[in-house]
Design a protein around this motif. Structure first.
Motif, PDB file in Angstrom:
ATOM      1  N   LYS A 147      -5.744  -3.391 -12.820  1.00  0.00           N
ATOM      2  CA  LYS A 147      -6.070  -4.377 -11.777  1.00  0.00           C
ATOM      3  C   LYS A 147      -7.565  -4.669 -11.724  1.00  0.00           C
ATOM      4  O   LYS A 147      -7.975  -5.742 -11.275  1.00  0.00           O
ATOM      5  CB  LYS A 147      -5.599  -3.883 -10.403  1.00  0.00           C
ATOM      6  N   SER A 148      -8.379  -3.707 -12.175  1.00  0.00           N
ATOM      7  CA  SER A 148      -9.827  -3.897 -12.127  1.00  0.00           C
ATOM      8  C   SER A 148     -10.279  -5.053 -13.019  1.00  0.00           C
ATOM      9  O   SER A 148     -11.347  -5.614 -12.806  1.00  0.00           O
ATOM     10  CB  SER A 148     -10.549  -2.620 -12.552  1.00  0.00           C
ATOM     11  N   LEU A 149      -9.471  -5.418 -14.007  1.00  0.00           N
ATOM     12  CA  LEU A 149      -9.826  -6.521 -14.898  1.00  0.00           C
ATOM     13  C   LEU A 149      -9.775  -7.865 -14.185  1.00  0.00           C
ATOM     14  O   LEU A 149     -10.269  -8.867 -14.709  1.00  0.00           O
ATOM     15  CB  LEU A 149      -8.895  -6.542 -16.112  1.00  0.00           C
ATOM     16  N   TYR A 150      -9.160  -7.881 -12.998  1.00  0.00           N
ATOM     17  CA  TYR A 150      -9.109  -9.116 -12.214  1.00  0.00           C
ATOM     18  C   TYR A 150      -9.821  -8.958 -10.870  1.00  0.00           C
ATOM     19  O   TYR A 150      -9.583  -9.729  -9.946  1.00  0.00           O
ATOM     20  CB  TYR A 150      -7.651  -9.551 -12.000  1.00  0.00           C
ATOM     21  N   ARG A 151     -10.708  -7.959 -10.791  1.00  0.00           N
ATOM     22  CA  ARG A 151     -11.502  -7.777  -9.583  1.00  0.00           C
ATOM     23  C   ARG A 151     -12.467  -8.952  -9.429  1.00  0.00           C
ATOM     24  O   ARG A 151     -13.177  -9.306 -10.351  1.00  0.00           O
ATOM     25  CB  ARG A 151     -12.287  -6.474  -9.653  1.00  0.00           C
ATOM     26  N   GLY A 152     -12.480  -9.559  -8.248  1.00  0.00           N
ATOM     27  CA  GLY A 152     -13.328 -10.719  -8.022  1.00  0.00           C
ATOM     28  C   GLY A 152     -12.676 -12.032  -8.418  1.00  0.00           C
ATOM     29  O   GLY A 152     -13.326 -13.081  -8.432  1.00  0.00           O
ATOM     30  N   PHE A 153     -11.370 -11.988  -8.734  1.00  0.00           N
ATOM     31  CA  PHE A 153     -10.671 -13.194  -9.197  1.00  0.00           C
ATOM     32  C   PHE A 153     -10.589 -14.260  -8.108  1.00  0.00           C
ATOM     33  O   PHE A 153     -10.822 -15.449  -8.364  1.00  0.00           O
ATOM     34  CB  PHE A 153      -9.261 -12.815  -9.666  1.00  0.00           C
ATOM     35  N   ASN A 154     -10.280 -13.843  -6.875  1.00  0.00           N
ATOM     36  CA  ASN A 154     -10.125 -14.819  -5.787  1.00  0.00           C
ATOM     37  C   ASN A 154     -11.403 -15.607  -5.501  1.00  0.00           C
ATOM     38  O   ASN A 154     -11.363 -16.844  -5.413  1.00  0.00           O
ATOM     39  CB  ASN A 154      -9.610 -14.128  -4.517  1.00  0.00           C
ATOM     40  N   PRO A 155     -12.559 -14.934  -5.327  1.00  0.00           N
ATOM     41  CA  PRO A 155     -13.770 -15.731  -5.109  1.00  0.00           C
ATOM     42  C   PRO A 155     -14.142 -16.598  -6.314  1.00  0.00           C
ATOM     43  O   PRO A 155     -14.776 -17.641  -6.163  1.00  0.00           O
ATOM     44  CB  PRO A 155     -14.853 -14.677  -4.837  1.00  0.00           C
ATOM     45  N   THR A 156     -13.737 -16.153  -7.513  1.00  0.00           N
ATOM     46  CA  THR A 156     -14.000 -16.968  -8.700  1.00  0.00           C
ATOM     47  C   THR A 156     -13.266 -18.293  -8.608  1.00  0.00           C
ATOM     48  O   THR A 156     -13.843 -19.370  -8.827  1.00  0.00           O
ATOM     49  CB  THR A 156     -13.560 -16.223  -9.978  1.00  0.00           C
ATOM     50  N   ILE A 157     -11.985 -18.225  -8.284  1.00  0.00           N
ATOM     51  CA  ILE A 157     -11.176 -19.450  -8.182  1.00  0.00           C
ATOM     52  C   ILE A 157     -11.671 -20.323  -7.033  1.00  0.00           C
ATOM     53  O   ILE A 157     -11.794 -21.547  -7.169  1.00  0.00           O
ATOM     54  CB  ILE A 157      -9.684 -19.112  -8.008  1.00  0.00           C
ATOM     55  N   MET A 217     -18.247  -8.025  -6.615  1.00  0.00           N
ATOM     56  CA  MET A 217     -16.932  -7.410  -6.786  1.00  0.00           C
ATOM     57  C   MET A 217     -16.697  -7.012  -8.240  1.00  0.00           C
ATOM     58  O   MET A 217     -16.087  -5.978  -8.518  1.00  0.00           O
ATOM     59  CB  MET A 217     -15.844  -8.380  -6.303  1.00  0.00           C
ATOM     60  N   GLN A 218     -17.198  -7.809  -9.173  1.00  0.00           N
ATOM     61  CA  GLN A 218     -17.027  -7.497 -10.593  1.00  0.00           C
ATOM     62  C   GLN A 218     -17.784  -6.244 -11.001  1.00  0.00           C
ATOM     63  O   GLN A 218     -17.311  -5.457 -11.830  1.00  0.00           O
ATOM     64  CB  GLN A 218     -17.500  -8.674 -11.449  1.00  0.00           C
ATOM     65  N   SER A 229     -12.539  -7.155  -0.333  1.00  0.00           N
ATOM     66  CA  SER A 229     -12.126  -8.520  -0.034  1.00  0.00           C
ATOM     67  C   SER A 229     -13.342  -9.444  -0.035  1.00  0.00           C
ATOM     68  O   SER A 229     -14.487  -8.982   0.000  1.00  0.00           O
ATOM     69  CB  SER A 229     -11.444  -8.586   1.333  1.00  0.00           C
ATOM     70  N   ILE A 230     -13.068 -10.743  -0.076  1.00  0.00           N
ATOM     71  CA  ILE A 230     -14.148 -11.730  -0.072  1.00  0.00           C
ATOM     72  C   ILE A 230     -14.940 -11.651   1.220  1.00  0.00           C
ATOM     73  O   ILE A 230     -16.170 -11.562   1.209  1.00  0.00           O
ATOM     74  CB  ILE A 230     -13.573 -13.149  -0.258  1.00  0.00           C
ATOM     75  N   LEU A 231     -14.230 -11.672   2.344  1.00  0.00           N
ATOM     76  CA  LEU A 231     -14.891 -11.652   3.647  1.00  0.00           C
ATOM     77  C   LEU A 231     -15.650 -10.347   3.857  1.00  0.00           C
ATOM     78  O   LEU A 231     -16.785 -10.343   4.350  1.00  0.00           O
ATOM     79  CB  LEU A 231     -13.864 -11.857   4.767  1.00  0.00           C
ATOM     80  N   GLY A 232     -15.023  -9.225   3.456  1.00  0.00           N
ATOM     81  CA  GLY A 232     -15.680  -7.933   3.605  1.00  0.00           C
ATOM     82  C   GLY A 232     -16.946  -7.836   2.768  1.00  0.00           C
ATOM     83  O   GLY A 232     -17.958  -7.289   3.210  1.00  0.00           O
ATOM     84  N   THR A 233     -16.905  -8.368   1.556  1.00  0.00           N
ATOM     85  CA  THR A 233     -18.081  -8.368   0.686  1.00  0.00           C
ATOM     86  C   THR A 233     -19.196  -9.205   1.299  1.00  0.00           C
ATOM     87  O   THR A 233     -20.366  -8.795   1.324  1.00  0.00           O
ATOM     88  CB  THR A 233     -17.721  -8.914  -0.704  1.00  0.00           C
ATOM     89  N   MET A 234     -18.842 -10.393   1.795  1.00  0.00           N
ATOM     90  CA  MET A 234     -19.835 -11.259   2.439  1.00  0.00           C
ATOM     91  C   MET A 234     -20.483 -10.567   3.630  1.00  0.00           C
ATOM     92  O   MET A 234     -21.704 -10.594   3.794  1.00  0.00           O
ATOM     93  CB  MET A 234     -19.183 -12.567   2.899  1.00  0.00           C
ATOM     94  N   GLN A 235     -19.671  -9.931   4.463  1.00  0.00           N
ATOM     95  CA  GLN A 235     -20.187  -9.261   5.650  1.00  0.00           C
ATOM     96  C   GLN A 235     -21.141  -8.132   5.273  1.00  0.00           C
ATOM     97  O   GLN A 235     -22.187  -7.954   5.899  1.00  0.00           O
ATOM     98  CB  GLN A 235     -19.019  -8.720   6.486  1.00  0.00           C
ATOM     99  N   GLU A 236     -20.782  -7.365   4.230  1.00  0.00           N
ATOM    100  CA  GLU A 236     -21.630  -6.248   3.818  1.00  0.00           C
ATOM    101  C   GLU A 236     -22.949  -6.746   3.238  1.00  0.00           C
ATOM    102  O   GLU A 236     -24.016  -6.185   3.517  1.00  0.00           O
ATOM    103  CB  GLU A 236     -20.894  -5.386   2.782  1.00  0.00           C
TER     104      GLU A 236
END
Length: 287
Positions: A147-157, A217-218, A229-236
């Motif tokens: 699954k780590s190979l698709y880490r950050g996939f959502n913000p990429t799209i 995330m990558q 998550s996207i939101l969690g990363t942004m907040q941090e």
């Protein structure tokens, strides 16, 4: 072929700045121009001149299929949308023109995402950690799971939708306006570079915060952070570094790198396509 060559030429031209930008995005350090220069200079002194292109082989493995798919898909989406809306491809109205770019970028990103992650990992790690692309895949799969190979996939799209849409839309629109104003169907090469630079500037500025989130995330597995998550990363990122300095870190560098890369990419694609079509016509005549 035109798209593959366009991506390879553009990315190789800006590879040192691209690596520096990824390091700034992935770490909690400030990224002014002076610090960027120091980072590039230290890398040159410690690892040699060619180390500035470290990870570029992984970039080529990714960018050649990515650019080929993106440009080819864009041409096909223009035709499909043109027939759906009753227009020819070059004469698409603004909304279909924007949609064609977004769909092309999304298609390419979905098919080549793991290669982008590998490129980011190689850019932020010392060369002793990963010796080649395959080692990155193997170690990540074993140590962090498939699954780590698709880490950050959502913000990429989410990021590629406005980036590709605005980039293609701006470039196509500027070419269309130029043809209407000048009466010349084909712009000069320097005009194409300028149109592409404008397209890259607008596209990357619109999607940049998601690009920072994607890189964080990558590279989380090697920087000691855990971003879920996207939101969690942004907040941090905002909590640690502030809104502007965190989510727009390295943007000033992108305002140089991005327009240059996109300008070269679009120009190379157009000129290569024109050349290949001429060669095809000559071949047809000879037959």
């Amino acid at each position: 072929m035109s798209g593959a060559l366009a991506g390879a030429v553009a990315k190789t031209a800006v590879a040192p700045l691209d690596r520096t930008k990824i390091i700034f995005q992935g770490k909690c350090c400030q990224g002014p121009w002076l610090e960027a220069y120091r980072l590039i200079y230290r890398t040159y002194l410690n690892e040699g001149f060619l180390s500035l292109w470290r990870g570029n082989s992984a970039t080529m493995v990714r960018v050649i299929p990515y650019a080929a798919i993106q440009f080819c898909a864009h041409e096909q989406y223009k035709k499909r949308l043109g027939s759906y809306y009753g227009f020819q491809g070059p004469a698409l109205t603004p909304i279909p023109r924007l949609l064609a770019g977004s769909l092309a970028g999304t298609t390419a990103a979905m098919l080549t995402y793991p290669l982008d992650l590998v490129r980011a990992r190689m850019a932020v790690t010392p060369k002793e950690m990963y010796s080649n692309i395959f080692q990155v895949f193997i170690r990540m799969s074993k140590e962090e799971g498939l699954k780590s190979l698709y880490r950050g996939f959502n913000p990429t799209i989410l990021g590629v939708i406005p980036y590709a849409g605005i980039s293609f839309f701006t470039y196509e629109t500027l070419k269309k306006l130029h043809a209407e104003q000048s009466g010349r169907v084909q712009p000069y090469p320097f005009e194409r570079l300028l149109f592409g630079a404008c397209a890259g500037l607008l596209g990357q500025s619109a999607s940049y915060p998601l690009d920072v989130v994607r890189r964080r995330m990558q590279t989380a597995g090697v920087t000691g952070h855990t971003y879920s998550s996207i939101l969690g990363t942004m907040q941090e990122v905002v909590a640690e570094e502030g809104f502007i300095r965190g989510l727009y870190k390295g943007l000033s560098m992108n305002w140089v790198k991005g327009p240059v890369a996109v300008g070269i990419s679009f120009t190379t694609f157009d000129l290569t396509q024109i050349l290949l079509k001429k060669l095809q016509r000559v071949s047809d005549v000879e037959r």
